[in-house]
Design a protein around this motif. Sequence first.
Motif, PDB file in Angstrom:
ATOM      1  N   UNK A   1       0.823  -1.205   0.000  1.00 39.19           N
ATOM      2  CA  UNK A   1       0.000   0.000   0.000  1.00 39.19           C
ATOM      3  C   UNK A   1       0.861   1.260   0.000  1.00 39.19           C
ATOM      4  N   UNK A   2       1.965   1.213   0.727  1.00 42.01           N
ATOM      5  CA  UNK A   2       2.857   2.370   0.755  1.00 42.01           C
ATOM      6  C   UNK A   2       3.444   2.636  -0.627  1.00 42.01           C
ATOM      7  N   UNK A   3       3.806   1.565  -1.337  1.00 40.42           N
ATOM      8  CA  UNK A   3       4.377   1.733  -2.681  1.00 40.42           C
ATOM      9  C   UNK A   3       3.337   2.250  -3.678  1.00 40.42           C
ATOM     10  N   UNK A   4       2.065   1.990  -3.392  1.00 40.81           N
ATOM     11  CA  UNK A   4       0.995   2.390  -4.311  1.00 40.81           C
ATOM     12  C   UNK A   4       0.100   3.470  -3.700  1.00 40.81           C
ATOM     13  N   UNK A   5       0.678   4.248  -2.816  1.00 36.95           N
ATOM     14  CA  UNK A   5      -0.068   5.218  -2.016  1.00 36.95           C
ATOM     15  C   UNK A   5      -0.811   6.249  -2.857  1.00 36.95           C
ATOM     16  N   UNK A   6      -0.293   6.559  -4.037  1.00 34.55           N
ATOM     17  CA  UNK A   6      -0.895   7.620  -4.854  1.00 34.55           C
ATOM     18  C   UNK A   6      -2.170   7.175  -5.572  1.00 34.55           C
ATOM     19  N   UNK A   7      -2.431   5.882  -5.614  1.00 32.31           N
ATOM     20  CA  UNK A   7      -3.661   5.397  -6.242  1.00 32.31           C
ATOM     21  C   UNK A   7      -4.796   5.493  -5.227  1.00 32.31           C
TER      22      UNK A   7
END
Length: 272
Positions: A64-70
Motif C-alpha cells: 500500500x505504501x508503494x501504491x499510495x498515490x492510487x
Amino acid sequence: MNAVVHFLILLVVLSAAAFILFLLRAPFWLILLVIVAVYMAVTTVPTFHTVYKSQNLRAIDRFLLRNYRKPIFNYAYNIGHGTDEEIRNSLRTIIDKSSRGDARHVYSALLGVHSGDGDEVLAHAGKINPGPLRSYYYAYGTALNGDLDEAGRIAGKITDEWMKHTIYAVIAKKQGNPEEFRKEAKYAEDASVGIQHYLLHHNFRKMAESFNLSQEGSSMMQLVENTAVELKDGRRGLILGVRDNEEIVQYDVELGDGEIITVFAEEVRRPV
C-alpha cells in the motif's frame, strides 16, 4: 527487497528459462511464450497474492505504501496510518472518480460508516445491487442507528463470514461488551484475506481502543520497526530497522519506490 534486486532476480530467472529451452532446441515461438509466461508469473502472482490472498499485514502495508498515490490504495493505507479526516477525504476522492453507480453507492455507504452516520449508510445501501454488500451495509447502518436486534437479524442471513462477524463485532461494540467484540473481531479477521484483512485489522484496532483492548498483532504509532513515517524532506517510508547506538538513533527506512535509506532520528518529521 528493493526494485534493483527484484529486477536482477527477474533477469536471472528469464535468462535461465531461455537458456534451458535453447539447449533443448525448442522453437523460437515456444521460448518467447515461456519467457512471457515466466515474466507474468514473477511480476503479477506475488502482487495478486498480497492484494487478494495474504494475511501478512506487513507485506500488505508495504504494498500500500508503494501504491499510495492510487486512490483505492490511498484509502486502505490511511485506514492503517491516517487520521479520520484523511480517511474520509480519500473516500471522497474514490467516489468522485467512480464511474459505476454501484461502486459510488458502496463507497458512499462506507463514507457514512466512517462518519458514524447510520442514515447515510442506509440511504446508499438501498441503491446497491442485491447481494451480500447490500445486506452488510443495511446491517451496519441499522446497528449505527441503535437497532441492534434488527442488525443482528440481517447479519445472520449474510453468507460472507467476515461481513457477518464484522456486524456482530459492531453490535458488541455498541453494547459495550469487550469480550464479545474481541471474539467477533477475531472471527472476522480470520475469515478475511488480502487488503480486506488489513482494513478489518486496523478498523478493529481503532474500535478496540475505546475498550482499552490490545488486539493481537496491532501496534501503536511509535518509531519502531514497521512504523510508517514522513521525513522532513517530505518523503514517506516504512521503518525496517532501528539502530540505537547509545545516544544516536538511526532508522533504516524503505521508501515508496523500494529504495532503502538510513536516516537519523532528527530527520523524521512524524509517524503517519
